[in-house]
Scaffold this active site. Structure first.
Site, short mmCIF file in Angstrom:
data_model
loop_
_atom_site.label_atom_id
_atom_site.label_comp_id
_atom_site.label_asym_id
_atom_site.label_seq_id
_atom_site.Cartn_x
_atom_site.Cartn_y
_atom_site.Cartn_z
N GLY A 124 43.13 43.92 43.51
CA GLY A 124 42.35 42.78 43.00
C GLY A 124 42.43 42.60 41.50
N GLY B 131 41.27 43.12 38.38
CA GLY B 131 40.35 44.01 37.69
C GLY B 131 40.14 43.66 36.24
CG ASP C 260 38.37 48.81 29.48
OD1 ASP C 260 39.19 47.98 29.92
OD2 ASP C 260 38.64 49.61 28.57
NE ARG D 93 47.60 35.99 33.80
CZ ARG D 93 48.03 36.93 34.65
NH1 ARG D 93 49.06 37.68 34.33
NH2 ARG D 93 47.43 37.09 35.82
CG ASP E 167 50.06 44.73 43.01
OD1 ASP E 167 50.79 45.56 43.57
OD2 ASP E 167 49.70 44.84 41.83
CG ASN E 168 52.62 43.19 39.70
OD1 ASN E 168 51.48 42.74 39.58
ND2 ASN E 168 52.97 44.38 39.25
#
Length: 629
Positions: A147, A149, A182, A240, A327-328
């Site tokens: 996900g 993050g 973070d 983006r 995931d990319n």
């Protein structure tokens, strides 16, 4: 130094925020703020209105959690302290339909106002901040939920010249998918992504875009070299843009438990999500498939073909992605998520740009095969829907779709790069490219400059002169040895070889690919030490002169266009420069000291113009060595 940004006020699209963002020109006329320019766009946030969406966490659920039964979960940017606008891309933001004169005037009038908006400290009215849930096969193994993050979906706008465009903030704080992280990105990596996104678009490679880059006085801890020496770095935020940031991993949230890793997608118990997402993707991005007999099958083949064309573009500009996990991988065939990417400098098919890729899975040369494998994983994730259609799709069919498109695009791009006539047959183009890459491989020539130099043959530069110029930019023995440093010392390599011959079970704790990589590096170091710098240059010069007077001369005579046409064709297809590490590092160093001029220049530089790139770091051929794996 600000310890935390949590105390920085945020006014997400309130009337007070709008009032405070009214700007005035020097002549007293009103200038629309960046906030107002974004709010004037036509927002249509279909990802959170048409897909399963978690608007609020379940009662008692932790902030970072597994999100079940949803493709998106609500999130909100965490403000940063004292945001400063490093640079913005006029051409990228123009895709949204923002008036460029108004944008330039707004930034010039109040740059701090623009920074606050692009940092996520102020969220435009009309946006619907959320984070996307996806999974991924990471380095070949299913990892379960990943996900967004550190990235937040703001929404989608329509009505601009590019049609539907999704807007994201990357580095804007924690989301439900942040796990122990973070939610922040730092200036160093953000600047690399910002420049790469815009450079790839300029190079003609399908890519997501970067609209802006902001740095702040919020600091986060990062261990740059993973050597146990962490340091405080300034947090940064990128805006983006893309028609969609949905990816192969988006479809993996409904995967059942993986028999190797034991992990499952968070929505394995909610299979309807897969159908909802697939119908949405077809309706929104592949409407031409809506009426076909087997739309899911057609979708897989179309995505595989788009991905094949994308990877062919990468290979012909020498781009190495570095982290080709599922995931990319974009469902639209776009370059997405620029992490530890790199452009080939000295040619090496085994080039690895990701320091954490110990097994050398994602080498430059392996990219086509890896991406075809990823396309097969996409088909695997969609198997329940393919079965419903009665489609018995095999991996061979998916691979054929990928490689057919890959080959067509590769041939078309290589035909242009080599200055060949349009009527040259594909098999001839492949043969011409093969003979060129054989000498590339033998000499470790600089990828970008060599292609550019080839256009100068017979245009004021003979074979002897050109061979010497190319050889001067080939890898040196010292560079080759330095690039081949491994984790196993020379002193221990002999012992490792002995154990392999006599007691291989004692090395079972080392993954085979890692072990083989260390042995290859040792062989390269040994070979490099046996070469003198003088002999290497002499051998490289001879190799290139033989090629230029032999295969290359024959190619030009048989298949090249007339000289002026050929030279112009090659100049248009071969960049004079690419974002080398030396260029990027120079921009990072300057930006970290508060000088953003080089970053701003790199956003709009013409990478095909010799004069425009002549002053950039690394443009003189003093390039970094290839990485041996």
């Amino acid at each position: 130094m600000a310890a935390s940004a949590d105390t920085v006020p945020t006014s997400p699209g309130t009337s007070a925020a709008k009032a405070s963002n009214k700007l005035a020109n020097g002549d007293g006329s009103e200038v629309p703020s960046v906030l107002e320019l974004l709010e004037s766009l036509q927002w249509e946030n279909s990802c959170v209105t048409s897909l399963p969406y978690e608007a609020e966490p379940p009662p008692g659920a932790p902030a970072q959690r597994e999100v079940v039964g949803a493709c998106f979960a609500a999130a909100a940017p965490t403000p940063v302290a004292s945001p400063r606008l490093v640079a913005y891309s006029r051409s990228a933001l123009a895709l949204l339909g923002i008036d460029q004169d108004a944008l330039a005037a707004s930034v010039a009038t109040n740059r701090d106002d623009a920074a606050a908006v692009f940092a996520g400290n102020v969220v435009p009215a009309g946006a619907s901040p959320a984070a996307h849930c996806y999974c991924g096969f990471q380095f070949g193994y299913f990892s379960g939920q990943l996900g967004d993050g550190a990235t937040m979906y703001l929404g989608e706008t329509v009505g601009g010249p590019a049609g539907r465009m999704e807007i994201q903030y990357k580095g804007a704080g924690k989301t439900p998918f942040s796990r122990t992280a973070d939610g922040r990105k730092v200036l160093r990596s953000s600047l690399r992504e910002f420049i790469a996104s815009e450079a790839m678009a300029a190079l003609g490679i399908p890519t997501t875009r970067a609209g802006s880059l902001v740095v702040s006085d919020t600091y986060v801890v990062r261990d740059v070299f993973y050597d146990g020496n962490p340091a405080m770095e300034p947090a940064a935020v990128i805006t983006r843009l893309a028609p969609s940031f949905l990816r192969f991993g988006s479809f993996e949230i409904c995967r059942s438990e993986d028999e190797v890793t034991g992990r499952a997608g968070p929505s394995a118990s909610a299979p309807h999500v897969l159908g909802d997402l697939t119908r949405f993707v077809i309706d929104q991005y592949y409407p031409h498939l809506a009426g076909v007999e087997r739309p899911v099958e057609a979708l897989v083949l179309d995505v595989a073909a788009r991905t094949g064309r994308l990877v062919a573009g990468w290979q012909t500009v020498g781009f190495c992605h570095g982290v080709l996990n599922t995931d990319n991988m974009s469902i639209l065939g776009l370059t997405i998520d620029y992490g530890p990417y790199g452009f080939l400098e000295h040619y090496n098919a085994q080039y690895v740009c990701n320091g954490s890729d110990d097994g050398a899975r994602y080498t430059y040369g392996a990219q086509p095969e890896i991406c075809a494998w990823n396309c097969c994983r996409l088909a695997e994730s969609l198997r329940p829907l393919l079965d419903d259609e009665g489609a018995s799709m095999s991996e061979e069919e998916v691979r054929n779709a990928f490689f057919a498109a890959y080959d067509d695009e590769y041939v078309a791009r290589m035909r242009e790069k080599l200055g060949l006539r349009p009527d040259v047959e594909p098999h001839e183009v492949r043969a011409y490219a093969k003979s060129l890459f054989e000498v590339f491989d033998a000499t470790g020539a600089d990828f970008t400059s060599t292609f550019r130099l080839l256009a100068s043959l017979h245009a004021g530069c003979n074979e002897t002169e050109l061979a010497a110029r190319i050889a001067s930019r080939c890898v040196t023995p010292a560079q080759l040895e330095a690039a081949a440093q491994g984790r196993i010392s020379d002193e221990k390599i002999a012992a490792v070889r002995q154990l392999l011959a006599t007691a291989p079970h004692m090395l079972a704790h080392i993954p085979p690919r890692v072990l083989q990589g260390e042995l290859r590096k040792a062989e390269v170091r040994e070979r490099a030490r046996a070469l003198s710098a003088y002999q290497k240059v002499a051998d490289d010069t001879a190799a290139w002169q033989s090629y230029l007077t032999g295969p290359y001369a024959a190619m030009v005579a048989e298949a090249g266009s007339d000289e002026p046409t050929r030279a112009a064709q090659m100049a248009a297809a071969n960049p004079a420069q690419v974002p080398r590490n030396a260029i990027l590092q120079a921009a990072i160093d300057a930006a970290e000291s508060g000088d953003f001029a080089l970053v701003d220049a790199l956003v709009d530089v013409d990478w095909f113009d010799d004069d425009a790139v002549a002053g950039l770091a690394g443009a003189d051929g003093a390039v970094e060595p290839m990485v041996v794996t």
